[in-house]
Motif scaffolding. Structure first.
Motif, PDB file in Angstrom:
ATOM      1  N   VAL A   1       0.836  -1.199   0.000  1.00 55.83           N
ATOM      2  CA  VAL A   1       0.000   0.000   0.000  1.00 55.83           C
ATOM      3  C   VAL A   1       0.873   1.251   0.000  1.00 55.83           C
ATOM      4  O   VAL A   1       2.054   1.204   0.363  1.00 55.83           O
ATOM      5  CB  VAL A   1      -0.965   0.030   1.207  1.00 55.83           C
ATOM      6  CG1 VAL A   1      -1.921  -1.147   1.163  1.00 55.83           C
ATOM      7  CG2 VAL A   1      -0.210   0.051   2.519  1.00 55.83           C
ATOM      8  N   ILE A   2       0.251   2.342  -0.408  1.00 53.51           N
ATOM      9  CA  ILE A   2       0.933   3.636  -0.410  1.00 53.51           C
ATOM     10  C   ILE A   2       0.120   4.642   0.386  1.00 53.51           C
ATOM     11  O   ILE A   2      -1.087   4.539   0.487  1.00 53.51           O
ATOM     12  CB  ILE A   2       1.157   4.168  -1.841  1.00 53.51           C
ATOM     13  CG1 ILE A   2      -0.191   4.484  -2.515  1.00 53.51           C
ATOM     14  CG2 ILE A   2       1.990   3.212  -2.668  1.00 53.51           C
ATOM     15  CD1 ILE A   2      -0.091   5.342  -3.756  1.00 53.51           C
ATOM     16  N   ARG A   3       0.836   5.621   0.974  1.00 60.57           N
ATOM     17  CA  ARG A   3       0.167   6.807   1.520  1.00 60.57           C
ATOM     18  C   ARG A   3       0.384   7.907   0.498  1.00 60.57           C
ATOM     19  O   ARG A   3       1.512   8.340   0.254  1.00 60.57           O
ATOM     20  CB  ARG A   3       0.736   7.214   2.874  1.00 60.57           C
ATOM     21  CG  ARG A   3      -0.065   8.376   3.472  1.00 60.57           C
ATOM     22  CD  ARG A   3       0.524   8.921   4.754  1.00 60.57           C
ATOM     23  NE  ARG A   3       0.479   8.003   5.850  1.00 60.57           N
ATOM     24  CZ  ARG A   3      -0.471   7.958   6.786  1.00 60.57           C
ATOM     25  NH1 ARG A   3      -1.498   8.791   6.706  1.00 60.57           N
ATOM     26  NH2 ARG A   3      -0.406   7.112   7.775  1.00 60.57           N
ATOM     27  N   ARG A   4      -0.719   8.328  -0.113  1.00 61.81           N
ATOM     28  CA  ARG A   4      -0.644   9.307  -1.193  1.00 61.81           C
ATOM     29  C   ARG A   4      -0.074  10.640  -0.709  1.00 61.81           C
ATOM     30  O   ARG A   4      -0.390  11.085   0.378  1.00 61.81           O
ATOM     31  CB  ARG A   4      -2.033   9.515  -1.787  1.00 61.81           C
ATOM     32  CG  ARG A   4      -2.595   8.281  -2.464  1.00 61.81           C
ATOM     33  CD  ARG A   4      -4.026   8.512  -2.863  1.00 61.81           C
ATOM     34  NE  ARG A   4      -4.166   9.747  -3.608  1.00 61.81           N
ATOM     35  CZ  ARG A   4      -4.697   9.856  -4.809  1.00 61.81           C
ATOM     36  NH1 ARG A   4      -5.148   8.789  -5.410  1.00 61.81           N
ATOM     37  NH2 ARG A   4      -4.794  11.022  -5.397  1.00 61.81           N
ATOM     38  N   ARG A   5       0.718  11.276  -1.549  1.00 59.87           N
ATOM     39  CA  ARG A   5       1.260  12.599  -1.223  1.00 59.87           C
ATOM     40  C   ARG A   5       0.186  13.674  -1.271  1.00 59.87           C
ATOM     41  O   ARG A   5       0.212  14.616  -0.495  1.00 59.87           O
ATOM     42  CB  ARG A   5       2.387  12.980  -2.179  1.00 59.87           C
ATOM     43  CG  ARG A   5       3.680  12.286  -1.889  1.00 59.87           C
ATOM     44  CD  ARG A   5       4.856  12.965  -2.566  1.00 59.87           C
ATOM     45  NE  ARG A   5       6.033  12.148  -2.397  1.00 59.87           N
ATOM     46  CZ  ARG A   5       6.827  12.195  -1.343  1.00 59.87           C
ATOM     47  NH1 ARG A   5       6.565  13.027  -0.355  1.00 59.87           N
ATOM     48  NH2 ARG A   5       7.888  11.417  -1.275  1.00 59.87           N
ATOM     49  N   ASP A   6      -0.786  13.549  -2.184  1.00 58.77           N
ATOM     50  CA  ASP A   6      -1.742  14.637  -2.381  1.00 58.77           C
ATOM     51  C   ASP A   6      -2.802  14.724  -1.289  1.00 58.77           C
ATOM     52  O   ASP A   6      -3.234  15.816  -0.946  1.00 58.77           O
ATOM     53  CB  ASP A   6      -2.407  14.549  -3.760  1.00 58.77           C
ATOM     54  CG  ASP A   6      -3.160  13.248  -3.999  1.00 58.77           C
ATOM     55  OD1 ASP A   6      -3.112  12.329  -3.155  1.00 58.77           O
ATOM     56  OD2 ASP A   6      -3.814  13.136  -5.060  1.00 58.77           O
ATOM     57  N   ASN A   7      -3.220  13.591  -0.709  1.00 58.57           N
ATOM     58  CA  ASN A   7      -4.273  13.673   0.310  1.00 58.57           C
ATOM     59  C   ASN A   7      -3.976  12.899   1.594  1.00 58.57           C
ATOM     60  O   ASN A   7      -4.781  12.918   2.512  1.00 58.57           O
ATOM     61  CB  ASN A   7      -5.625  13.230  -0.277  1.00 58.57           C
ATOM     62  CG  ASN A   7      -5.637  11.778  -0.698  1.00 58.57           C
ATOM     63  OD1 ASN A   7      -4.793  10.980  -0.312  1.00 58.57           O
ATOM     64  ND2 ASN A   7      -6.617  11.428  -1.514  1.00 58.57           N
ATOM     65  N   GLY A   8      -2.840  12.210   1.649  1.00 65.04           N
ATOM     66  CA  GLY A   8      -2.440  11.484   2.850  1.00 65.04           C
ATOM     67  C   GLY A   8      -3.187  10.188   3.103  1.00 65.04           C
ATOM     68  O   GLY A   8      -2.975   9.543   4.121  1.00 65.04           O
ATOM     69  N   HIS A   9      -4.061   9.767   2.183  1.00 64.51           N
ATOM     70  CA  HIS A   9      -4.834   8.541   2.366  1.00 64.51           C
ATOM     71  C   HIS A   9      -4.015   7.307   1.987  1.00 64.51           C
ATOM     72  O   HIS A   9      -3.195   7.351   1.068  1.00 64.51           O
ATOM     73  CB  HIS A   9      -6.090   8.557   1.507  1.00 64.51           C
ATOM     74  CG  HIS A   9      -7.099   9.558   1.956  1.00 64.51           C
ATOM     75  ND1 HIS A   9      -8.296   9.730   1.307  1.00 64.51           N
ATOM     76  CD2 HIS A   9      -7.122  10.447   2.979  1.00 64.51           C
ATOM     77  CE1 HIS A   9      -8.998  10.667   1.903  1.00 64.51           C
ATOM     78  NE2 HIS A   9      -8.290  11.122   2.915  1.00 64.51           N
ATOM     79  N   TRP A  10      -4.258   6.216   2.699  1.00 60.95           N
ATOM     80  CA  TRP A  10      -3.674   4.923   2.354  1.00 60.95           C
ATOM     81  C   TRP A  10      -4.529   4.295   1.264  1.00 60.95           C
ATOM     82  O   TRP A  10      -5.752   4.230   1.380  1.00 60.95           O
ATOM     83  CB  TRP A  10      -3.640   3.997   3.569  1.00 60.95           C
ATOM     84  CG  TRP A  10      -2.583   4.346   4.563  1.00 60.95           C
ATOM     85  CD1 TRP A  10      -2.774   4.946   5.769  1.00 60.95           C
ATOM     86  CD2 TRP A  10      -1.184   4.099   4.445  1.00 60.95           C
ATOM     87  NE1 TRP A  10      -1.568   5.102   6.410  1.00 60.95           N
ATOM     88  CE2 TRP A  10      -0.569   4.587   5.621  1.00 60.95           C
ATOM     89  CE3 TRP A  10      -0.376   3.521   3.464  1.00 60.95           C
ATOM     90  CZ2 TRP A  10       0.807   4.508   5.845  1.00 60.95           C
ATOM     91  CZ3 TRP A  10       0.998   3.443   3.688  1.00 60.95           C
ATOM     92  CH2 TRP A  10       1.574   3.935   4.860  1.00 60.95           C
ATOM     93  N   GLU A  11      -3.886   3.825   0.192  1.00 58.30           N
ATOM     94  CA  GLU A  11      -4.555   3.163  -0.927  1.00 58.30           C
ATOM     95  C   GLU A  11      -3.592   2.170  -1.553  1.00 58.30           C
ATOM     96  O   GLU A  11      -2.407   2.151  -1.227  1.00 58.30           O
ATOM     97  CB  GLU A  11      -4.995   4.175  -1.995  1.00 58.30           C
ATOM     98  CG  GLU A  11      -6.041   5.164  -1.533  1.00 58.30           C
ATOM     99  CD  GLU A  11      -6.451   6.156  -2.617  1.00 58.30           C
ATOM    100  OE1 GLU A  11      -6.046   5.972  -3.793  1.00 58.30           O
ATOM    101  OE2 GLU A  11      -7.173   7.098  -2.286  1.00 58.30           O
ATOM    102  N   MET A  12      -4.094   1.389  -2.498  1.00 56.39           N
ATOM    103  CA  MET A  12      -3.237   0.538  -3.295  1.00 56.39           C
ATOM    104  C   MET A  12      -2.681   1.375  -4.441  1.00 56.39           C
ATOM    105  O   MET A  12      -3.314   2.342  -4.854  1.00 56.39           O
ATOM    106  CB  MET A  12      -4.019  -0.647  -3.878  1.00 56.39           C
ATOM    107  CG  MET A  12      -4.278  -1.779  -2.916  1.00 56.39           C
ATOM    108  SD  MET A  12      -5.215  -1.348  -1.446  1.00 56.39           S
ATOM    109  CE  MET A  12      -6.754  -0.822  -2.139  1.00 56.39           C
ATOM    110  N   PRO A  13      -1.512   1.016  -4.971  1.00 52.88           N
ATOM    111  CA  PRO A  13      -0.981   1.775  -6.103  1.00 52.88           C
ATOM    112  C   PRO A  13      -1.893   1.650  -7.318  1.00 52.88           C
ATOM    113  O   PRO A  13      -2.402   0.564  -7.622  1.00 52.88           O
ATOM    114  CB  PRO A  13       0.382   1.139  -6.363  1.00 52.88           C
ATOM    115  CG  PRO A  13       0.416  -0.123  -5.587  1.00 52.88           C
ATOM    116  CD  PRO A  13      -0.635  -0.063  -4.551  1.00 52.88           C
TER     117      PRO A  13
END
Length: 143
Positions: A24-36
């Motif tokens: 998983v990644i923590r997005r730079r734009d909104n800080g949410h955890w998601e899959m790539p």
């Protein structure tokens, strides 16, 4: 027809290691955890799009195994095709799009992610693909 609805097509990779953890990644734009994942480019196959997105966001190459689900964000008109993937050997690392990259268990995913995204990872452990709709955060009941 000018009244035809417009949709965006995205792809995402559920990369599962031999300990049943999901990348998983923590997005730079909104800080949410998601899959790539991200928007499929014109002229790009679904599988090529998954490989590109996972590599861009985590540094890892993957082998795409199978489709695990189709998800529609009703609010934004985004259709996401999600594929289960086998990890490559490269080390994962933060990127321009992901401020953190890590492996999570299914329980950690359920705690860290909005339901509309957590379900994608959980669905990848099933043998049959799923179709689901959501509003960007919550799953919507099937009709």
């Amino acid at each position: 027809m000018s009244g035809t609805p417009k949709h965006s097509v995205s792809v995402a990779g559920i990369v599962i290691d031999n300990q049943d953890r999901v990348l998983v990644i923590r997005r730079r734009d909104n800080g949410h955890w998601e899959m790539p994942g991200g928007v499929l480019e014109l002229g790009e196959s679904f599988e090529d799009g998954v490989r590109r997105e996972v590599a861009e966001e985590t540094g890892m190459t993957v082998e795409v195994e199978r489709l695990t689900g189709v998800y529609k964000n009703i609010t934004r008109g985004i259709v996401a095709l999600v594929f289960r993937c086998r990890p490559g050997e490269q080390p994962i690392h933060p990127t321009d799009e992901a401020r953190e990259v890590r492996w999570m268990t299914r329980d950690e995913i359920t705690d860290a992610m909005d339901p509309a995204f957590a379900i994608r990872a959980l669905d990848a452990f099933d043998t049959q693909p799923h179709t689901r709709t959501h509003d960007g955060v919550q799953l919507l009941a099937a009709k």
